[in-house]
Design an enzyme around this catalytic site. Structure first.
Site, PDB file in Angstrom:
ATOM      1  N   LYS A  40       0.894  -1.167   0.000  1.00 48.81           N
ATOM      2  CA  LYS A  40       0.000   0.000   0.000  1.00 48.81           C
ATOM      3  C   LYS A  40       0.930   1.215   0.000  1.00 48.81           C
ATOM      4  CE  LYS A  40      -4.218   1.911   1.157  1.00 48.81           C
ATOM      5  NZ  LYS A  40      -5.496   1.722   0.480  1.00 48.81           N
ATOM      6  N   ASP A  57      -5.536  -1.090   6.659  1.00 51.57           N
ATOM      7  CA  ASP A  57      -5.482  -1.814   5.376  1.00 51.57           C
ATOM      8  C   ASP A  57      -4.077  -2.373   5.126  1.00 51.57           C
ATOM      9  OD1 ASP A  57      -8.071  -1.040   5.018  1.00 51.57           O
ATOM     10  OD2 ASP A  57      -7.676   0.460   3.475  1.00 51.57           O
ATOM     11  N   GLY A 120      -4.047   0.727  -4.510  1.00 54.67           N
ATOM     12  CA  GLY A 120      -4.160   2.171  -4.627  1.00 54.67           C
ATOM     13  C   GLY A 120      -4.861   2.768  -3.413  1.00 54.67           C
ATOM     14  N   GLY A 122      -8.400   5.006  -2.559  1.00 55.04           N
ATOM     15  CA  GLY A 122      -9.636   5.514  -3.152  1.00 55.04           C
ATOM     16  C   GLY A 122      -9.891   4.931  -4.528  1.00 55.04           C
TER      17      GLY A 122
END
Length: 232
Positions: A40, A57, A120, A122
């Site tokens: 991420k 995340d 990614g 959003g």
């Protein structure tokens, strides 16, 4: 990034289950005995911990990666506020550049996993500064894209516009995943069929609605073969 199955994972919106899908794909690859890595590169919306900023995340991606790397390599840019990266960075007094992001991501990929997911932030067109978009990252890395479609009313428009934008940006759409985020969505099956007919890429899986994602169960819903066979 040759000889590595590396993919950039994007979504039709924010909060539509990108991380759940990324972890399910990583777990499916783990079950096939591949070395895996979830990255991420940029995460906004982090918690202050004794070790520094941590994003939930990124921690999940770290958990489902078979290669165990330090947090900083999994999530090199961690921003406190849950805002668009360019605003979260501005509020943190930082300036983000695509060169930085490409450099960090390439460095993490030098661990050479057999299967990598770069998640990614959003949706597809997310600004990282006044001038640059996150959608330039997969372009610079020359990796194909996986699209997560959050199945709810309005998703057809979001999915088709996103798929068009990815292809127009000159990238290969390797596949898409239907993630049921609204259990009451009317005509769910018909909508999935419509997307299968219109999106010019294979459907990698249809994930059922779950209040708490069971990654092991969702991994069973994934068709990894499509991703692992080299396109002609």
């Amino acid at each position: 990034i040759q000889n590595m199955a590396a993919f950039f994972l994007t979504g039709t919106d924010t909060s539509i289950g990108k991380t759940t899908v990324a972890c399910a794909l990583l777990q499916a690859a783990n079950q096939q005995g591949l070395t895996t890595l979830g990255i991420k590169p940029i995460a906004s919306g982090c918690e202050q911990t004794p070790d520094g900023l941590r994003n939930s995340d990124a921690l999940l991606l770290q958990q489902y990666s078979s290669l165990k790397l330090p947090y900083q390599e999994v999530n090199p840019i961690a921003l406190l506020e849950p805002l668009s990266p360019h605003l979260a960075a501005k509020n943190a007094g930082r300036r983000l550049t695509m060169n930085q992001l490409v450099g960090y991501t390439r460095a993490t990929l030098t661990h050479r996993p057999q299967f990598a997911i770069i998640e990614g932030a959003g949706g597809w067109r997310v600004p990282i500064s006044d001038r640059e978009m996150l959608s330039s990252l997969p372009k610079e890395l020359k990796v194909p894209v996986i699209l997560v479609v959050g199945m709810r009313l309005g998703c057809l428009n979001h999915a088709l516009l996103t798929a068009e934008a990815i292809i127009r940006d000159g990238l290969r759409l390797a596949g898409w995943v239907a993630n049921t985020i609204d259990p009451t969505m009317a005509a769910l099956e018909e909508n999935i069929q419509t997307l299968k007919q219109i999106i010019p890429a294979p459907c990698l899986g249809v994930l059922p609605y779950q209040t708490t994602p069971n990654i092991e169960a969702l991994a069973e819903c994934m068709n990894l073969e499509v991703l692992l066979t080299k396109p002609a």
